[in-house]
Design a protein around this motif. Structure first.
Motif, PDB file in Angstrom:
ATOM      1  N   ILE A   1     -24.174  18.202   2.540  1.00 38.41           N
ATOM      2  CA  ILE A   1     -23.917  19.645   2.453  1.00 38.41           C
ATOM      3  C   ILE A   1     -22.557  19.911   1.823  1.00 38.41           C
ATOM      4  O   ILE A   1     -22.412  20.800   0.961  1.00 38.41           O
ATOM      5  CB  ILE A   1     -24.014  20.290   3.850  1.00 38.41           C
ATOM      6  CG1 ILE A   1     -25.462  20.259   4.338  1.00 38.41           C
ATOM      7  CG2 ILE A   1     -23.486  21.720   3.829  1.00 38.41           C
ATOM      8  CD1 ILE A   1     -25.653  20.705   5.763  1.00 38.41           C
ATOM      9  N   ILE A   2     -21.546  19.136   2.231  1.00 43.20           N
ATOM     10  CA  ILE A   2     -20.201  19.320   1.668  1.00 43.20           C
ATOM     11  C   ILE A   2     -20.213  19.024   0.175  1.00 43.20           C
ATOM     12  O   ILE A   2     -19.597  19.737  -0.628  1.00 43.20           O
ATOM     13  CB  ILE A   2     -19.177  18.429   2.404  1.00 43.20           C
ATOM     14  CG1 ILE A   2     -19.039  18.872   3.862  1.00 43.20           C
ATOM     15  CG2 ILE A   2     -17.810  18.501   1.714  1.00 43.20           C
ATOM     16  CD1 ILE A   2     -18.275  17.902   4.741  1.00 43.20           C
ATOM     17  N   GLY A   3     -20.935  17.970  -0.226  1.00 41.15           N
ATOM     18  CA  GLY A   3     -21.020  17.624  -1.648  1.00 41.15           C
ATOM     19  C   GLY A   3     -21.710  18.690  -2.468  1.00 41.15           C
ATOM     20  O   GLY A   3     -21.323  18.965  -3.608  1.00 41.15           O
ATOM     21  N   LYS A   4     -22.743  19.314  -1.904  1.00 42.89           N
ATOM     22  CA  LYS A   4     -23.487  20.346  -2.619  1.00 42.89           C
ATOM     23  C   LYS A   4     -22.754  21.686  -2.629  1.00 42.89           C
ATOM     24  O   LYS A   4     -22.690  22.373  -3.653  1.00 42.89           O
ATOM     25  CB  LYS A   4     -24.867  20.514  -1.966  1.00 42.89           C
ATOM     26  CG  LYS A   4     -25.764  21.533  -2.643  1.00 42.89           C
ATOM     27  CD  LYS A   4     -26.169  21.097  -4.042  1.00 42.89           C
ATOM     28  CE  LYS A   4     -27.136  22.084  -4.675  1.00 42.89           C
ATOM     29  NZ  LYS A   4     -27.429  21.738  -6.074  1.00 42.89           N
ATOM     30  N   LYS A   5     -22.170  22.031  -1.473  1.00 43.94           N
ATOM     31  CA  LYS A   5     -21.574  23.372  -1.342  1.00 43.94           C
ATOM     32  C   LYS A   5     -20.105  23.416  -1.755  1.00 43.94           C
ATOM     33  O   LYS A   5     -19.617  24.443  -2.221  1.00 43.94           O
ATOM     34  CB  LYS A   5     -21.728  23.857   0.104  1.00 43.94           C
ATOM     35  CG  LYS A   5     -21.290  25.299   0.309  1.00 43.94           C
ATOM     36  CD  LYS A   5     -21.634  25.777   1.688  1.00 43.94           C
ATOM     37  CE  LYS A   5     -21.141  27.210   1.940  1.00 43.94           C
ATOM     38  NZ  LYS A   5     -21.735  28.177   1.018  1.00 43.94           N
TER      39      LYS A   5
END
Length: 478
Positions: free
Chosen positions: A232-236
């Motif tokens: 999620i951190i990588g995408k957002k």
């Protein structure tokens, strides 16, 4: 002292030595690599961790726990597990290889395609350690495993550092994983050689899959959930933020995974051999619970106490966000070895169905907390992670109480005074160093103050437990 207690004691010592040496050396290497490579490079590899972790769960499929638990295991059981795991490893690698372009497209980072395909080779390599590792665990021979782990880290770590200095970036981290897995596989098969000399049987597969499949599903939930944060951190957010979180998460999880690994590897075969004597098993469980809290809580909270001055002084101001995340995560991770003891008891009693049910409940709660915390940033996500760790403790002890004569309140009561004393000591330690500007003096004052307060508590309130810990006949005497 009984032969079982002697083996448990010896196993605990060697397991501890292996974990502390391996993880300690690896931690030093990781810190140096972090200083050389920076958050963004670590973030690139961190984005791929979930795919490798999920593949490894499928390769194991719960067969390791099934074989360790089975007291009348046969050669056919080992052979069946071996061929299944090799076949599953091949399937998983093919899935990784052909899905790599989609992963790169998901993150919009083309370099991830080749990185994932090469890193995925560790799944194939690790599959060949399964049976030697199980045989050593059953024999509680952690001395041999200590040699293997330390030699593997000493071989792969320096090469990764050289590659990082030469400017290979993320490939230095990938190379370290490949070399570590390769070295460990060779050494496992050298020290504990094994060749399949029987046939696959339906009976063996039915037992292994019946027990292991529920553990597979629960492990799959656990691994996916734990790595969901990085996805999620990588995408957002960004690769750099993934690197910050990955570093904080790794630093918090290294001591806890080290101690959890020690406890799991020793208590699972120990509890398995005591499953016919519920009173002795509960007695061993309570001793392990209290002694683990006595040692683990101050170690993990102490790390959180000095996280910011320590990390920024060693790695530079570029890692300041990781330091803040580390402090928050430590308060959640301090309970993980306690979770491991709870869950080992569930597995030993044969209730892998209950184990799965419990994991589903915890992950649903964790996912809800995660989704609610995303809009408030990564630090809020870390706080949510810590909150769910405490909810998990309540759920674990509730189900453990249903299978034993030990109440949920008694389990919490065993560790609550230790938890409160550690938190109180940490608060006083933090306050004592609050206005000291020199970093290493601040760290020293923080730790010395906290240790003095905690030591006073142990001397005044936990003297019998301290004597048991000092006892050379070992705290796990049953």
């Amino acid at each position: 002292m009984s032969d079982l207690a002697t083996k448990a004691t010896k196993g605990l010592k060697w397991s501890a030595l292996e974990r502390f040496l391996t993880q300690g050396i690896q931690l030093l290497i990781t810190l140096y690599l972090a200083k050389l490579l920076g958050p963004t490079t670590f973030g690139l590899v961190g984005m791929l961790a979930v795919f490798i972790a999920i593949a490894n769960v499928f390769v194991d499929s719960g067969f390791t726990s099934a074989l360790i638990r089975k007291t009348d295991r046969s050669e056919s059981d080992f052979v069946t597990a071996f061929y299944y795991n090799i076949a599953m490893a091949a399937v998983c690698y093919l899935v990784i290889y052909f899905s790599a372009p989609f992963v790169a497209n998901f993150y919009k980072l083309s370099e991830l395609q080749t990185l994932l395909r090469v890193l995925g080779l560790t799944v194939l390599i690790n599959a060949f350690t399964l049976i030697p590792r199980i045989k050593l665990n059953v024999a509680m021979d952690f001395k041999t495993q200590a040699k293997i782990s330390v030699l593997s880290v000493l071989f792969s770590g320096p090469i990764a550092i050289i590659l990082a200095i030469k400017g290979f970036g993320a490939w230095a981290l990938v190379a370290q994983s490949i070399l570590n897995a390769s070295c460990a596989t060779l050494l496992f098969n050298f020290f504990a050689p094994w060749l399949p000399r029987a046939c696959i049987t339906k009976k063996s597969f039915n037992y292994l899959f019946s027990y292991g499949s529920k553990l597979l599903l629960s492990a799959l939930l656990d691994v996916t959930y734990n790595n969901l944060y990085q996805m999620i951190i990588g995408k957002k957010f960004s690769p750099a933020m993934v690197g910050q979180f990955s570093q904080a998460n790794q630093l918090a999880s290294v001591p806890t995974s080290t101690l959890t690994g020690i406890i799991q590897r020793v208590t699972f075969p120990l509890f398995s051999q005591l499953q016919g004597d519920p009173d002795r098993m509960v007695n061993a469980y309570r001793k392990t619970l209290k002694l683990s809290a006595l040692v683990i809580f101050p170690l993990i909270v102490g790390l959180g106490l000095i996280a910011k001055p320590l990390l920024t002084s060693l790695l530079g101001e570029q890692w300041q966000q990781a330091a803040e995340m580390l402090t928050v995560l430590c308060f959640g991770y301090m309970l993980y070895p306690i979770h491991a003891i709870n869950l080992n008891l569930l597995q030993v009693t044969g209730r892998s169905d209950l184990f799965l049910k419990l994991e589903v409940i915890k992950k649903i709660i964790g996912l809800i907390v995660l989704l609610l915390s995303i809009p408030y940033g990564v630090l809020a996500m870390c706080s949510g992670f810590t909150f769910t760790s405490y909810l998990a403790l309540l759920l674990n002890t509730y189900y453990t109480a249903k299978l034993t004569d030990l109440s949920q309140w008694q389990q919490c009561k065993d560790i609550l005074p230790i938890w409160l004393s550690v938190i109180f000591a940490a608060v006083l330690g933090y306050a004592a160093g609050l206005y000291i500007s020199q970093v290493w003096w601040q760290i020293g004052v923080n730790l010395v103050t906290a240790l003095l307060v905690y030591g006073a508590y142990l001397f005044l309130a936990q003297k019998p437990l301290l004597l048991k810990l000092r006892n050379k006949t070992a705290p796990l005497t049953v």
